[in-house]
Design an enzyme around this catalytic site. Structure first.
Site, short mmCIF file in Angstrom:
data_model
loop_
_atom_site.label_atom_id
_atom_site.label_comp_id
_atom_site.label_asym_id
_atom_site.label_seq_id
_atom_site.Cartn_x
_atom_site.Cartn_y
_atom_site.Cartn_z
N GLU A 3 -2.97 -4.98 -2.82
CA GLU A 3 -3.48 -5.99 -3.76
C GLU A 3 -3.57 -5.42 -5.17
O GLU A 3 -3.18 -6.06 -6.15
CB GLU A 3 -4.89 -6.47 -3.34
CG GLU A 3 -4.95 -7.16 -1.99
CD GLU A 3 -5.13 -6.19 -0.82
OE1 GLU A 3 -4.69 -5.03 -0.91
OE2 GLU A 3 -5.72 -6.62 0.19
N CYS B 245 -4.11 0.37 -2.61
CA CYS B 245 -3.97 -0.82 -1.77
C CYS B 245 -2.88 -1.74 -2.35
O CYS B 245 -2.61 -1.73 -3.55
CB CYS B 245 -5.27 -1.61 -1.73
SG CYS B 245 -6.60 -0.81 -0.85
N ASN C 206 0.84 -1.19 0.00
CA ASN C 206 0.00 0.00 0.00
C ASN C 206 0.88 1.25 0.00
O ASN C 206 1.94 1.28 0.64
CB ASN C 206 -1.01 0.01 1.16
CG ASN C 206 -0.42 -0.20 2.52
OD1 ASN C 206 0.63 -0.84 2.67
ND2 ASN C 206 -1.07 0.33 3.55
N CYS D 130 -10.66 -3.95 -3.94
CA CYS D 130 -9.64 -4.91 -4.40
C CYS D 130 -10.27 -6.23 -4.81
O CYS D 130 -9.83 -6.86 -5.77
CB CYS D 130 -8.58 -5.12 -3.32
SG CYS D 130 -7.51 -3.69 -3.14
N GLU E 119 0.33 5.22 0.61
CA GLU E 119 -0.62 6.24 1.05
C GLU E 119 -0.20 7.62 0.54
O GLU E 119 0.90 7.79 -0.01
CB GLU E 119 -0.73 6.20 2.59
CG GLU E 119 -1.24 4.85 3.06
CD GLU E 119 -1.52 4.78 4.55
OE1 GLU E 119 -1.08 5.68 5.30
OE2 GLU E 119 -2.18 3.81 4.95
N CYS F 224 -10.04 -5.47 0.78
CA CYS F 224 -11.20 -4.56 0.78
C CYS F 224 -12.08 -4.85 -0.44
O CYS F 224 -11.67 -5.55 -1.38
CB CYS F 224 -10.73 -3.10 0.79
SG CYS F 224 -10.12 -2.53 -0.81
N1 THU Z 1 -5.30 -1.44 2.50
C1 THU Z 1 -4.74 -2.30 1.59
O1 THU Z 1 -3.59 -2.13 1.18
N2 THU Z 1 -5.49 -3.34 1.17
C2 THU Z 1 -6.77 -3.60 1.55
O2 THU Z 1 -7.40 -4.51 1.04
C3 THU Z 1 -7.38 -2.79 2.59
C4 THU Z 1 -6.63 -1.58 3.02
C5 THU Z 1 -4.50 -0.30 2.96
C6 THU Z 1 -5.00 1.02 2.49
C7 THU Z 1 -4.49 1.95 3.56
O3 THU Z 1 -3.17 2.32 3.23
C8 THU Z 1 -4.42 1.08 4.80
O4 THU Z 1 -4.52 -0.27 4.37
C9 THU Z 1 -5.50 1.35 5.82
O5 THU Z 1 -6.73 1.34 5.23
#
Ligand code: THU
Length: 188
Positions: free
Chosen positions: A110, A108, A97, A142, A99, A139
Protein backbone atom coordinates in the site's frame (compact mmCIF):
# COMPACT_ATOMS: atom_id res chain seq x y z
CA UNK A 1 -12.04 12.72 -4.95
CA UNK A 2 -11.63 16.45 -4.74
CA UNK A 3 -10.01 17.97 -1.74
CA UNK A 4 -12.00 20.91 -0.53
CA UNK A 5 -10.17 23.88 0.95
CA UNK A 6 -8.42 22.73 4.12
CA UNK A 7 -9.98 25.49 6.22
CA UNK A 8 -13.72 24.85 5.85
CA UNK A 9 -16.77 26.20 7.59
CA UNK A 10 -17.97 23.33 9.69
CA UNK A 11 -21.63 23.37 10.59
CA UNK A 12 -22.12 21.85 14.04
CA UNK A 13 -25.01 21.92 16.50
CA UNK A 14 -24.08 21.56 20.17
CA UNK A 15 -25.09 18.05 21.32
CA UNK A 16 -26.01 19.41 24.80
CA UNK A 17 -28.12 22.50 24.11
CA UNK A 18 -28.57 22.48 20.32
CA UNK A 19 -27.06 25.95 19.81
CA UNK A 20 -25.19 26.66 16.61
CA UNK A 21 -21.53 25.92 17.29
CA UNK A 22 -20.36 26.33 13.70
CA UNK A 23 -16.75 27.24 13.25
CA UNK A 24 -13.83 27.19 10.88
CA UNK A 25 -12.24 23.80 10.89
CA UNK A 26 -8.62 23.25 9.95
CA UNK A 27 -7.42 19.76 9.20
CA UNK A 28 -9.35 16.66 10.09
CA UNK A 29 -10.03 17.09 13.79
CA UNK A 30 -12.16 19.79 15.29
CA UNK A 31 -12.85 20.96 18.79
CA UNK A 32 -15.16 23.84 19.51
CA UNK A 33 -16.67 25.34 22.66
CA UNK A 34 -20.42 25.94 22.43
CA UNK A 35 -21.00 29.71 22.64
CA UNK A 36 -24.22 29.17 24.65
CA UNK A 37 -23.49 26.44 27.22
CA UNK A 38 -19.70 26.02 27.06
CA UNK A 39 -19.91 22.33 26.15
CA UNK A 40 -16.86 21.16 24.19
CA UNK A 41 -17.77 19.49 20.90
CA UNK A 42 -15.10 17.50 19.14
CA UNK A 43 -14.99 15.15 16.22
CA UNK A 44 -13.46 14.41 12.90
CA UNK A 45 -14.18 16.45 9.84
CA UNK A 46 -13.49 15.02 6.42
CA UNK A 47 -12.69 17.86 4.02
CA UNK A 48 -13.20 15.60 1.03
CA UNK A 49 -15.88 15.31 -1.55
CA UNK A 50 -16.67 11.67 -2.21
CA UNK A 51 -16.21 10.55 -5.77
CA UNK A 52 -17.57 7.19 -6.91
CA UNK A 53 -15.18 5.74 -9.46
CA UNK A 54 -16.82 4.07 -12.47
CA UNK A 55 -17.09 0.30 -12.65
CA UNK A 56 -14.43 0.30 -15.35
CA UNK A 57 -11.98 2.11 -13.04
CA UNK A 58 -12.77 -0.29 -10.22
CA UNK A 59 -12.19 -3.33 -12.40
CA UNK A 60 -8.93 -1.88 -13.73
CA UNK A 61 -7.80 -1.07 -10.20
CA UNK A 62 -8.55 -4.60 -9.01
CA UNK A 63 -6.61 -6.06 -11.94
CA UNK A 64 -3.67 -3.75 -11.28
CA UNK A 65 -3.55 -4.83 -7.62
CA UNK A 66 -3.65 -8.52 -8.55
CA UNK A 67 -0.89 -8.05 -11.12
CA UNK A 68 1.28 -6.04 -8.71
CA UNK A 69 0.92 -8.83 -6.16
CA UNK A 70 2.46 -11.24 -8.62
CA UNK A 71 5.62 -9.09 -8.53
CA UNK A 72 5.83 -9.05 -4.71
CA UNK A 73 9.24 -9.78 -3.23
CA UNK A 74 8.06 -11.79 -0.23
CA UNK A 75 11.06 -14.06 0.20
CA UNK A 76 10.75 -14.33 4.00
CA UNK A 77 7.03 -14.35 4.77
CA UNK A 78 5.80 -15.79 1.47
CA UNK A 79 2.83 -13.43 1.95
CA UNK A 80 2.41 -11.54 -1.30
CA UNK A 81 0.52 -8.25 -1.34
CA UNK A 82 -0.40 -6.01 -4.27
CA UNK A 83 -2.02 -2.60 -4.12
CA UNK A 84 -3.20 -0.07 -6.67
CA UNK A 85 -4.41 3.47 -6.04
CA UNK A 86 -6.66 5.52 -8.29
CA UNK A 87 -5.64 9.19 -8.21
CA UNK A 88 -7.68 12.34 -8.76
CA UNK A 89 -6.56 12.63 -12.38
CA UNK A 90 -7.82 9.09 -13.17
CA UNK A 91 -4.39 7.46 -13.22
CA UNK A 92 -3.42 4.31 -11.36
CA UNK A 93 -0.25 3.59 -9.42
CA UNK A 94 0.58 0.15 -8.10
CA UNK A 95 2.94 -1.30 -5.55
CA UNK A 96 3.89 -4.62 -4.00
CA UNK A 97 5.54 -5.57 -0.75
CA UNK A 98 9.32 -5.71 -0.91
CA UNK A 99 10.93 -7.60 1.94
CA UNK A 100 14.50 -7.47 3.15
CA UNK A 101 16.81 -9.81 5.05
CA UNK A 102 16.81 -7.07 7.68
CA UNK A 103 13.08 -7.61 8.24
CA UNK A 104 12.22 -4.14 9.54
CA UNK A 105 13.18 -2.56 6.21
CA UNK A 106 10.26 -4.23 4.46
CA UNK A 107 7.88 -1.90 2.67
CA UNK A 108 4.19 -2.76 2.40
CA UNK A 109 2.40 -2.80 -0.95
CA UNK A 110 0.00 0.00 0.00
CA UNK A 111 2.75 2.43 0.93
CA UNK A 112 4.75 1.51 -2.18
CA UNK A 113 1.68 2.38 -4.29
CA UNK A 114 0.99 5.66 -2.48
CA UNK A 115 4.62 6.78 -2.62
CA UNK A 116 4.71 6.08 -6.32
CA UNK A 117 1.59 8.26 -6.82
CA UNK A 118 3.12 11.06 -4.75
CA UNK A 119 6.41 10.83 -6.66
CA UNK A 120 4.35 11.40 -9.84
CA UNK A 121 2.83 14.52 -8.27
CA UNK A 122 -0.55 13.00 -7.31
CA UNK A 123 -1.86 13.73 -3.82
CA UNK A 124 -5.55 13.03 -4.38
CA UNK A 125 -6.50 9.41 -3.80
CA UNK A 126 -9.96 8.26 -4.89
CA UNK A 127 -9.73 4.55 -4.18
CA UNK A 128 -7.32 1.74 -3.32
CA UNK A 129 -7.53 -1.97 -4.15
CA UNK A 130 -5.48 -4.41 -2.10
CA UNK A 131 -4.91 -7.98 -3.27
CA UNK A 132 -3.88 -10.81 -0.95
CA UNK A 133 -4.69 -14.45 -0.37
CA UNK A 134 -7.66 -14.08 1.96
CA UNK A 135 -8.56 -10.41 1.37
CA UNK A 136 -6.52 -8.93 4.23
CA UNK A 137 -7.04 -5.39 5.50
CA UNK A 138 -4.12 -2.90 5.44
CA UNK A 139 -1.81 -2.71 8.46
CA UNK A 140 -1.99 0.20 10.89
CA UNK A 141 1.04 2.00 9.48
CA UNK A 142 -0.42 1.90 5.97
CA UNK A 143 -3.79 3.14 7.23
CA UNK A 144 -2.12 6.21 8.69
CA UNK A 145 -0.21 6.85 5.45
CA UNK A 146 -3.40 6.49 3.40
CA UNK A 147 -5.21 8.86 5.79
CA UNK A 148 -2.66 11.56 5.00
CA UNK A 149 -4.07 11.76 1.49
CA UNK A 150 -7.71 10.83 2.05
CA UNK A 151 -9.08 10.00 5.53
CA UNK A 152 -12.30 8.67 3.94
CA UNK A 153 -10.58 6.61 1.22
CA UNK A 154 -12.76 3.83 -0.27
CA UNK A 155 -10.94 0.49 -0.01
CA UNK A 156 -11.49 -2.66 -2.07
CA UNK A 157 -10.21 -5.86 -0.47
CA UNK A 158 -9.47 -8.49 -3.07
CA UNK A 159 -9.11 -12.13 -2.16
CA UNK A 160 -7.07 -13.49 -5.07
CA UNK A 161 -8.70 -16.88 -4.69
CA UNK A 162 -12.16 -15.29 -5.08
CA UNK A 163 -11.60 -12.17 -7.23
CA UNK A 164 -15.33 -11.93 -7.91
CA UNK A 165 -16.13 -11.37 -4.22
CA UNK A 166 -14.80 -7.92 -3.39
CA UNK A 167 -15.15 -6.64 0.16
CA UNK A 168 -15.61 -2.86 0.36
CA UNK A 169 -14.72 -0.66 3.25
CA UNK A 170 -13.18 2.77 3.82
CA UNK A 171 -10.66 4.48 6.05
CA UNK A 172 -13.34 6.08 8.22
CA UNK A 173 -14.18 2.57 9.34
CA UNK A 174 -10.63 1.23 9.47
CA UNK A 175 -8.93 4.21 11.10
CA UNK A 176 -11.29 6.29 13.23
CA UNK A 177 -9.42 9.03 15.08
CA UNK A 178 -6.41 9.07 12.76
CA UNK A 179 -3.54 11.19 13.99
CA UNK A 180 -3.54 14.60 12.38
CA UNK A 181 -0.69 17.05 12.92
CA UNK A 182 -1.72 20.55 13.83
CA UNK A 183 0.93 23.24 13.82
CA UNK A 184 1.44 24.90 17.22
CA UNK A 185 -0.09 28.15 15.94
CA UNK A 186 -3.41 26.36 15.31
CA UNK A 187 -3.59 24.58 18.69
CA UNK A 188 -5.58 25.97 21.58
N1 THU B 1 2.20 -6.38 4.21
C1 THU B 1 1.76 -5.49 3.26
O1 THU B 1 2.32 -5.40 2.16
N2 THU B 1 0.71 -4.70 3.57
C2 THU B 1 0.04 -4.70 4.75
O2 THU B 1 -0.84 -3.90 4.97
C3 THU B 1 0.38 -5.70 5.76
C4 THU B 1 1.59 -6.52 5.50
C5 THU B 1 3.35 -7.22 3.90
C6 THU B 1 4.57 -6.91 4.69
C7 THU B 1 5.30 -8.23 4.68
O3 THU B 1 6.07 -8.30 3.51
C8 THU B 1 4.19 -9.26 4.57
O4 THU B 1 3.02 -8.58 4.17
C9 THU B 1 3.90 -10.02 5.85
O5 THU B 1 3.73 -9.15 6.89
Amino acid sequence: MHEVDDAENKSVACSKCGADASHKSVGHLYEVICPRCGHVESGTFYPYETVTPSNTSREALIRAAIEARERAYAKYSQFQVGAAVLTGDGRMFSGCNVENSSYGLTICAERAAVFSAVAAGQHKLDMIAIATAGGATPCGACRQVLAEFNPALPILLVDVDHPDRIAETDLRQLLPGAFSFRPKSERR
